[in-house]
Design a protein around this motif. Structure first.
Motif, PDB file in Angstrom:
ATOM      1  N   LYS A  87      28.781  31.930  60.261  1.00 45.11           N
ATOM      2  CA  LYS A  87      27.493  31.771  59.584  1.00 45.11           C
ATOM      3  C   LYS A  87      26.574  32.951  59.860  1.00 45.11           C
ATOM      4  N   LEU A  88      26.604  33.438  61.106  1.00 42.49           N
ATOM      5  CA  LEU A  88      25.791  34.608  61.443  1.00 42.49           C
ATOM      6  C   LEU A  88      26.225  35.838  60.661  1.00 42.49           C
ATOM      7  N   LEU A  89      27.530  36.054  60.578  1.00 46.59           N
ATOM      8  CA  LEU A  89      28.031  37.213  59.839  1.00 46.59           C
ATOM      9  C   LEU A  89      27.608  37.155  58.370  1.00 46.59           C
ATOM     10  N   ASP A  90      27.635  35.967  57.783  1.00 47.77           N
ATOM     11  CA  ASP A  90      27.243  35.827  56.379  1.00 47.77           C
ATOM     12  C   ASP A  90      25.749  36.058  56.184  1.00 47.77           C
ATOM     13  N   CYS A 101      30.496  46.631  58.562  1.00 48.34           N
ATOM     14  CA  CYS A 101      29.949  46.088  59.807  1.00 48.34           C
ATOM     15  C   CYS A 101      28.503  45.638  59.578  1.00 48.34           C
ATOM     16  N   PRO A 102      28.034  44.619  60.268  1.00 46.00           N
ATOM     17  CA  PRO A 102      26.597  44.318  60.242  1.00 46.00           C
ATOM     18  C   PRO A 102      25.800  45.568  60.595  1.00 46.00           C
ATOM     19  N   GLN A 103      24.713  45.811  59.884  1.00 48.52           N
ATOM     20  CA  GLN A 103      24.052  47.113  59.966  1.00 48.52           C
ATOM     21  C   GLN A 103      23.034  47.210  61.100  1.00 48.52           C
ATOM     22  N   THR A 104      23.395  46.718  62.265  1.00 47.86           N
ATOM     23  CA  THR A 104      22.507  46.840  63.424  1.00 47.86           C
ATOM     24  C   THR A 104      22.646  48.182  64.124  1.00 47.86           C
ATOM     25  N   VAL A 105      23.782  48.855  63.948  1.00 50.02           N
ATOM     26  CA  VAL A 105      24.056  50.100  64.663  1.00 50.02           C
ATOM     27  C   VAL A 105      23.320  51.253  63.988  1.00 50.02           C
ATOM     28  N   GLU A 106      22.684  52.044  64.787  1.00 46.90           N
ATOM     29  CA  GLU A 106      21.899  53.155  64.262  1.00 46.90           C
ATOM     30  C   GLU A 106      22.795  54.299  63.804  1.00 46.90           C
ATOM     31  N   THR A 107      22.304  55.067  62.836  1.00 47.03           N
ATOM     32  CA  THR A 107      22.939  56.329  62.475  1.00 47.03           C
ATOM     33  C   THR A 107      22.541  57.349  63.525  1.00 47.03           C
ATOM     34  N   LEU A 121      23.925  45.718  52.220  1.00 42.55           N
ATOM     35  CA  LEU A 121      24.930  45.012  51.443  1.00 42.55           C
ATOM     36  C   LEU A 121      25.129  43.604  52.009  1.00 42.55           C
ATOM     37  N   SER A 122      25.715  42.745  51.204  1.00 39.96           N
ATOM     38  CA  SER A 122      26.183  41.474  51.723  1.00 39.96           C
ATOM     39  C   SER A 122      27.515  41.707  52.422  1.00 39.96           C
ATOM     40  N   ARG A 123      27.964  40.712  53.162  1.00 35.44           N
ATOM     41  CA  ARG A 123      29.248  40.830  53.851  1.00 35.44           C
ATOM     42  C   ARG A 123      30.375  41.067  52.852  1.00 35.44           C
TER      43      ARG A 123
END
Length: 426
Positions: free
Chosen positions: A311-314, A392-398, A344-346
């Protein structure tokens, strides 16, 4: 030996007679809770009047909820009854310049601020990693506990102080690390078989602080602490730790850990998500040394945690990342992470990755994560390179450690072809 004992007792007497306050680093776990309870229940064991005692906790933000419940139910009432000062602090941000947050400073504490302020898990998600095993120190503890407490002490304690640590008599290695970790110390309360080490501790003497270890003075083991807590408040105290702490995993009671995970599926799901993001950035980096937390949760059939994880990933926003890693030697690597397409969505992130793969290779599935490898590293060969795309979930910084232009120059020096496949496939 008698000479050593006499010197140590003289040092303790000197500090107490000087009116030094006593500070207990309260990690809310078994050992420090045992120290605090004994000092309260048996005031003659406390090296100061309880009115002079400061109990300080650095809230990392990812502690097991039942630890907070136990402290709230059993420790806070005693602190209120005896008017003991309880300070709760937390890290304010990623950089030391961000400082710390004082969550509460009271002699009548009503709440345990378990959520902290800036969470360790938030930092790990932004970095795309999990706590690292390399080296003797736990970097997360240094950054989110030691720095925070020392910062508060620097700003608020301006007289000689004795800083107490809840290390039991089986944890002498942690005492050694503490000697290296802090710059202000005079002596430590080693047990009666470690007087030569107490002698060596004198080289850290300062006018401002004496670190010491009551459990070593009492020669108490961890089991002694558990038994004492049970005897005075009727509770079997549980290990204090972040839900996602990997250290000592193989030494834990697995039945207890699994039972705890099943009691708190939502918290476990948050850590599985953190681990998932880490694995997207490096498929060799599960939470535990030999397996992933997700694998453990699957093996133990913790279905509520798995459902909460999905659910979190979605729910999260996703991106397609380009990940490059350049290995210049053993243990010497540089990484660059770049968001190629974001917000984006998953499902759409996965679809975008598969569309590009039709023209540039095949998607490899590892631990249910999709990777489009352009180049894989050669083991035990240096320099060697790795490049892939992943959803990937977009929490990681560029980012790259010294900036992306710097990384690009280093990358080109090793004849790595620059590819812009996502523009080609747009």
């Amino acid at each position: 030996m008698e000479g050593s004992i006499a010197k140590y007792e003289k040092l303790k007497a000197h500090v107490t007679d000087a009116g030094a306050i006593v500070i207990l680093s309260y990690g809310m776990g078994v050992e420090s809770t045992a120290v605090l309870l004994r000092w309260i229940m048996e005031p003659e064991t406390c090296p100061c009047d309880l009115s002079q005692l400061i109990v300080i906790t650095s809230q990392v933000g990812d502690e097991w909820p039942d630890t907070g419940t136990d402290v709230t139910d059993h420790v806070l009432p005693l602190l209120r009854k005896h008017g003991i000062r309880f300070v709760q602090v937390a890290r304010a941000g990623h950089n030391q310049e961000d400082g710390i947050v004082v969550l509460d400073d009271s002699r009548s504490p009503e709440k345990v601020f378990l959520d902290g302020a800036y969470k360790l898990s938030d930092e790990l998600k932004a970095a795309g990693t999990v706590p690292q095993f390399g080296g003797a120190e736990h970097r997360c503890a240094l950054k989110f506990k030691s720095f925070v407490i020392e910062k508060w002490l620097d700003e608020n304690v301006r007289q000689p102080a004795r800083h107490a640590f809840g290390y039991n008599s089986e944890e002498t290695s942690r005492v050694d690390k503490a000697e290296q970790r802090f710059t202000e110390r005079i002596a430590f309360g080693f047990n009666n078989e470690e007087l030569s080490r107490a002698e060596r501790g004198k080289q850290y003497d300062t006018a401002w602080r004496v670190g010491y270890y009551p459990l070593l003075e009492w020669n108490w083991s961890r089991q002694d602490c558990i038994d004492y807590i049970k005897s005075v408040i009727g509770v079997t105290w549980r290990k204090s730790a972040c839900v996602g702490c990997p250290f000592g995993h193989n030494k834990m009671n697995m039945d207890d850990l699994v039972e705890r995970q099943k009691r708190f599926p939502n918290e476990v799901a948050q850590v599985v998500t953190m681990e998932y993001i880490s694995l997207c950035m490096n498929h060799r980096s599960p939470l535990y040394a030999t397996r992933s937390l997700k694998e453990m949760v699957e093996e133990t059939e913790n279905l509520p945690a798995l459902a909460a994880f999905e659910k979190l990933l979605d729910k999260l926003k996703w991106a397609v990342y380009r990940v490059r890693r350049l290995y210049l030697g053993k243990g010497k690597a540089h990484r660059c992470t770049e968001k190629i397409v974001e917000d984006l969505s998953r499902a759409s992130a996965q679809q975008k990755l598969e569309t590009v793969a039709k023209a540039h290779g095949e998607v490899t599935i590892l631990r249910d994560i999709s990777y489009l490898f352009l180049q894989e590293r050669e083991e035990d060969v240096y320099p060697t390179k790795e490049e892939y795309f992943t959803a990937c979930p977009q929490t990681v910084e560029t980012k790259a450690r010294y900036g992306i232009p710097w990384f690009d120059r280093l990358w080109r020096q090793h004849d790595v072809k620059q590819l812009d496949m996502f523009e080609e496939s747009a």
